[in-house]
Design an enzyme around this catalytic site. Structure first.
Site, short mmCIF file in Angstrom:
data_model
loop_
_atom_site.label_atom_id
_atom_site.label_comp_id
_atom_site.label_asym_id
_atom_site.label_seq_id
_atom_site.Cartn_x
_atom_site.Cartn_y
_atom_site.Cartn_z
CE LYS A 33 -32.57 -23.84 59.38
NZ LYS A 33 -31.74 -24.36 58.97
CD GLU A 70 -33.46 -26.96 58.08
OE1 GLU A 70 -33.92 -26.77 58.67
OE2 GLU A 70 -31.90 -26.75 58.10
CG HIS A 110 -35.01 -25.31 54.97
ND1 HIS A 110 -34.88 -26.11 54.68
CD2 HIS A 110 -34.53 -23.49 54.77
CE1 HIS A 110 -33.73 -25.37 55.68
NE2 HIS A 110 -34.00 -24.22 55.11
N GLY A 166 -26.34 -24.86 58.34
CA GLY A 166 -25.71 -25.13 59.53
C GLY A 166 -25.10 -26.76 60.13
CG ASN A 174 -35.82 -20.81 58.12
OD1 ASN A 174 -36.68 -21.25 58.97
ND2 ASN A 174 -34.77 -21.94 57.79
CB SER A 213 -22.99 -21.24 57.10
OG SER A 213 -23.27 -22.72 58.15
CD GLU A 233 -31.21 -21.89 52.09
OE1 GLU A 233 -31.19 -20.87 53.11
OE2 GLU A 233 -32.66 -22.84 52.60
C1 PEP Z 1 -31.07 -22.53 57.13
O1 PEP Z 1 -31.38 -22.73 56.19
O2 PEP Z 1 -31.90 -21.24 55.72
C2 PEP Z 1 -30.22 -21.73 57.00
C3 PEP Z 1 -29.24 -21.59 55.99
O3 PEP Z 1 -29.63 -22.04 57.70
P1 PEP Z 1 -27.86 -22.13 58.27
O4 PEP Z 1 -27.64 -20.16 57.69
O5 PEP Z 1 -28.06 -22.09 60.02
O6 PEP Z 1 -26.80 -22.78 57.65
#
Ligand code: PEP
Length: 259
Positions: A12, A105, A103, A181, A10, A221, A175
């Protein structure tokens, strides 16, 4: 049932055209010999056509990060007066096989609700675009022991009245919001516990066969150092990767960990 691992990146709101081209050009030689893992990259809308072009001849699939859908007059709308929005039909036409929906976000900043995600999923099914549907709890919800209840509500809302055959081809990304992040990853045991809960609920809603077919990615992460342990869990079938997907080597190393 053995499920093929699926690693999706992703990107973003990152990467101008030249950066997208560089990233995909760097990634492809690193993963070209990996045949046993499904791989997708999800660039911003503006880079979809360019990345699609670069992916020609490779097994890496293209995904988008959002789609718009609304139900009007009992029909799902795939075109019309919705300035700034992009429908599943348009994404399919642009060469996408996947789209990330719900997601955290988007839930946090853009008012995405489970009901909206449900309409988006149905609009994707209508045109043969496969969704990666995100669920996950906030830190506050985890700390107050509400993780299971939050996941249950999100799942039942997102998956209301969907056909089992289509659900079987869909992907869920668990998630935990507190891990996205932040550099803080769920432990393999924490992730597995929620993945198992999701699969159990899928079994209740759609039957054991469908539940066994659905791939559930972990996201939050995930990086080369922790990928192998997470991916070794029985109900973790891949990863949705944010930050680490922006570096070809890190993303490729995560994919290698899924082999
Ligand atoms: C995401 O936003 O889907 C995600 C998993 O981000 P990160 O790997 O940076 O935590």
């Amino acid at each position: 049932m053995s499920r093929r691992k699926f690693i999706a990146g992703n990107w973003k709101q990152n990467n101008l055209l030249a950066e997208s081209a560089d990233l995909v050009n760097e990634l492809l030689p690193l993963v070209q010999n990996i045949k046993s893992v499904d791989i997708a990259v999800c660039p911003p809308f503006t880079s979809l056509a360019l990345v699609k072009d670069r992916l020609r001849g490779s097994a890496v699939m293209l995904g988008a990060q959002n789609a718009y859908a609304v139900e009007a007059g009992g029909k799902l709308v795939q075109s019309g007066a919705y300035t700034g929005e992009v429908s599943p039909a348009m994404l399919k036409d642009a060469g996408c096989e996947w789209v990330i929906l719900g997601h955290s976000e988007r839930r946090q900043y853009f008012g995405e609700t489970d009901a909206k995600v449900n309409a988006k999923i149905r609009a994707c099914y209508e045109v043969g675009l496969k969704p990666i549907i995100c669920v996950g709890e906030t830190l506050e919800e985890r700390d107050s022991n509400r993780t299971a209840a939050v996941i249950d509500t999100q799942m039942r809302g997102c998956f209301a009245n969907l056909p089992a055959a289509k659900v079987a081809e869909s992907v869920i990304a668990y998630e935990p919001v507190w891990a996205i992040g932040t550099g803080r990853t769920a432990t393999p045991a924490q992730a597995q516990e929620v993945h198992a809960q999701i699969r159990k609920l899928l079994s209740e809603l759609f039957g054991a066969q469908t539940a066994a077919a659905v791939r559930i990615q972990y996201g939050g992460s995930m990086k080369p150092e922790n990928a192998k342990e997470l991916l070794a869990q029985p109900d973790i079938d891949g990863g949705l990767i944010g930050g680490a997907a922006l570096k070809a080597k890190s993303f490729a190393d995560i994919i290698s960990a899924a082999v």
